[in-house]
Design a protein around this motif. Structure first.
Motif, PDB file in Angstrom:
ATOM      1  N   ASN A  11       0.821  -1.214   0.000  1.00 37.18           N
ATOM      2  CA  ASN A  11       0.000   0.000   0.000  1.00 37.18           C
ATOM      3  C   ASN A  11       0.851   1.259   0.000  1.00 37.18           C
ATOM      4  OD1 ASN A  11      -1.934  -2.094   1.025  1.00 37.18           O
ATOM      5  ND2 ASN A  11      -3.282  -0.320   0.801  1.00 37.18           N
ATOM      6  N   GLU A  12       2.062   1.140  -0.563  1.00 34.32           N
ATOM      7  CA  GLU A  12       2.954   2.280  -0.527  1.00 34.32           C
ATOM      8  C   GLU A  12       2.959   2.977  -1.886  1.00 34.32           C
ATOM      9  OE1 GLU A  12       7.448   2.754   1.064  1.00 34.32           O
ATOM     10  OE2 GLU A  12       6.355   0.953   1.625  1.00 34.32           O
ATOM     11  N   ALA A  13       2.974   4.294  -1.857  1.00 31.00           N
ATOM     12  CA  ALA A  13       2.986   5.055  -3.104  1.00 31.00           C
ATOM     13  C   ALA A  13       4.309   4.826  -3.835  1.00 31.00           C
ATOM     14  CB  ALA A  13       2.802   6.527  -2.816  1.00 31.00           C
ATOM     15  N   LYS A 300      10.764   3.506  16.247  1.00 32.13           N
ATOM     16  CA  LYS A 300      11.555   3.317  15.044  1.00 32.13           C
ATOM     17  C   LYS A 300      13.052   3.245  15.319  1.00 32.13           C
ATOM     18  CE  LYS A 300      12.105   4.784  10.369  1.00 32.13           C
ATOM     19  NZ  LYS A 300      11.242   4.428   9.291  1.00 32.13           N
TER      20      LYS A 300
END
Lengths: 462, 137
Positions: A11-13, A300
């Protein structure tokens, strides 16, 4: 068929840098195979060819040599554009690159070093910044290993072309060694440590004048390594026998104390991704609304058994390399001292906490208003002052640590440290960071012994 | 691209916007499909967003997401934004987006516009913040 340059989630551009490189590569397709055109490309064609060749080098390992020959044949700008593109890819995409592209990246970096391409030093620096502190994953150790090898193998080229980049390598590897030597070892790590030690020792022994460029943080890093025999020897020479370094004019370690470390070194231990998140936190997030962003940042970068050590570098970054303008300081944006307070409280391991405090106060110890910036020492002061009522422990532990440094940091050069710390207090008041030191010396909740220590310190220089 | 403060409930896929994912609720199964209610926000407002199917696992908090042709409508009496069958959600970044948690567009009572019965206008605020994802202390 060329492989992908980066990994993209479902689902990453699509990434725009990759997309534009790939399209150029596909568009120029046949022109990238021999026989190459002998016509001289027009300026815009030249840039397009550079882009396509770069994509080819990274994504078609089996044709890499052909691509690089092509580049050598057309180059008219000393490889400046090609290297700029590489730096941009590393800066924006390195963590996402597929492993084969990373291997190619190291290979092409060696090629660029061999030909002393314009900007190859920046290329090496951008790769050094991708080594993540406290990350013992295979991929990260691989990058450490490859780069250390590159600096040793290409020593002569580098010394001829851009010797100063060796001081950056020294800073990065001294810091990394502190982590690598602390961990119980395995074969791969042993080999890596060997090569990192060889590199650092070679730079310090053969090119000491370059080491001096780092300034005082060189000492801070070396102190963490004195348990390693090679560095213990260097340390002894620095303290007792500075003439060993054969550098005219270097006669005492305090000459290093006086040199403020440029933020370009500090940035070497902060990845670009970390840098952009920290700068965002300190420019756009409002005080009181920082919890989620802080949580995401720790998830992160600070999660994992050995990651805590990174906090030392982050605090140094905030003090030395992120100096917000007045509009931000006077606004409701999360101030630097609050972020440092949060980071200090997330330390679980004592020696790391001590190192974090040292990195917070480090410029205090040698502060000289002619060369130092009040912005480097401001966060520690404000953290002490703002914590007094709600987090008295924080003020206590910081002030106690500072007084401890005064007596023990360098027993033979106490006068220097005393001068540095007292100048710090004086300048902080003069510049209006705090109105008066009464906020500490007359504070009722502060332990009498600390107030007494502080009063003595302030009196001793009057 | 719309700001979240400007979205209005409608029975059409007409919303292009960008937001950051703040919270995810529990994943539940509706028939064959997974769904997950989430809190998302931009610099102007927050809203409840419904993740559907693979979207539930593809995104995590802190992700910056682009929504194209999304729909803001009632589902079982609650007002949610979602991609729907014709819309698309894509991760375009992470972390670097500021947000507010109030107003929450899902916590507003909307009524038909007296001048145009096909449109909704804001009537009153039910709650300043999300009642499902209360603000962090």
């Amino acid at each position: 068929m060329a492989s992908r340059l980066i990994q993209v989630g479902p689902n990453e551009a699509e990434n725009e840098i990759e997309l534009s490189l790939r399209q150029t590569f596909e568009f120029l397709g046949p022109n990238l195979r021999p026989p190459f055109s002998l016509a001289i490309p027009k300026p815009d064609e030249y840039l397009q060819l550079n882009r396509a060749i770069l994509y080819g080098v990274l994504c078609e390992p089996h044709f890499a040599k052909t691509h690089i020959k092509h580049l050598h044949a057309i180059v008219t700008d000393g490889y400046a554009f090609f290297v700029t593109l590489l730096v941009k890819i590393i800066h924006e995409l390195y963590p996402k690159l597929v492993h084969s592209a990373k291997i190619q990246l190291i290979w092409v970096t060696k090629q660029m070093t061999d030909v002393l391409a314009i900007g190859f030093d920046a290329l090496l620096v951008s790769l050094l910044r991708q080594i993540v502190g406290g990350d013992f994953s295979d991929a990260n150790l691989w990058l450490c290993f490859e780069l250390a090898g590159l600096f040793l193998d290409k020593w002569n080229c580098i010394l001829e072309g851009e010797p100063l980049v060796l001081s950056s390598a020294l800073y990065a590897y001294l810091r990394l060694l502190a982590d690598h030597c602390r961990l119980s070892s395995n074969v791969m790590l042993e080999e890596l440590k060997r090569s990192e030690i060889d590199l650092c020792v070679k730079i310090m022994k053969e090119e000491f004048h370059l080491c001096l460029k780092i300034g005082r943080d060189l000492i801070r890093l070396l102190q963490d390594l004195v348990h390693i025999p090679e560095f213990r020897a260097i340390w002894k020479d620095l303290v007792i026998n500075p003439s060993q370094f054969n550098y005219p004019g270097f006669s005492d370690i305090s000459q290093l104390y006086c040199l403020r470390t440029s933020s370009k070194y500090i940035l070497l231990r902060i990845t670009p991704e970390m840098e952009s998140q920290l700068r965002f936190l300190l420019t756009h997030v409002k005080l009181g609304h920082q919890k989620r962003h802080q949580m995401w940042f720790s998830r992160k970068f600070l999660c994992g058994p050995d990651r805590e050590t990174l906090i030392v570098d982050i605090v140094r970054f905030i003090c030395c390399a992120h100096h917000p303008p007045n509009e931000i300081i006077q606004s409701d944006v999360l101030p630097r001292w609050a972020v440092i307070g949060w980071l200090l409280k997330s330390c679980r391991i004592n020696y790391i906490e001590a190192n974090v405090k040292l990195s917070l106060f480090y410029d205090w110890l040698f502060f000289d208003e002619r060369v130092d910036s009040v912005m480097n020492i401001e966060p520690a002061m404000l953290l002490m002052v703002h914590s007094i009522h709600r987090y008295t422990d924080m003020t206590h532990t910081l002030l106690e640590f500072l007084l401890l440094l005064l007596d023990h940091y360098d027993m033979n050069r106490k006068d220097i440290i005393l001068k540095g710390v007292s100048s710090s207090f004086r300048v902080l008041v003069e510049k209006g960071v705090i109105h008066s030191l009464d906020v500490l010396t007359s504070c009722t909740v502060l332990a009498p012994v600390l107030k007494e220590g502080l009063r003595k310190l302030l009196l001793s220089v009057k | 691209m719309l700001l979240l403060k400007d979205i209005v409930p409608a029975a059409q896929n007409n919303i292009d916007t960008k937001f950051i994912l703040l919270e995810k609720g529990r994943v539940t199964t509706e028939g064959q499909n997974k769904t997950c209610l989430a809190l998302v926000a931009d610099e102007t407002a927050a809203v409840h967003f419904q993740l559907w199917g693979d979207e539930c696992d593809a995104f995590e908090t802190g992700d910056i997401i682009n929504l194209t042709s999304g729909i803001f409508s009632y589902q079982r009496n609650s007002l949610v934004l979602r991609a729907g069958k014709r819309g698309k959600v894509e991760k375009v970044g992470e972390f670097t987006m500021a947000y507010v948690e109030t107003p929450n567009m899902s916590e507003i009572r909307w009524i038909p516009d007296p001048n145009n019965s096909k449109k909704y206008i804001q009537d009153s605020v039910i709650s300043l913040h999300s009642r499902i994802f209360p603000p962090m202390p």
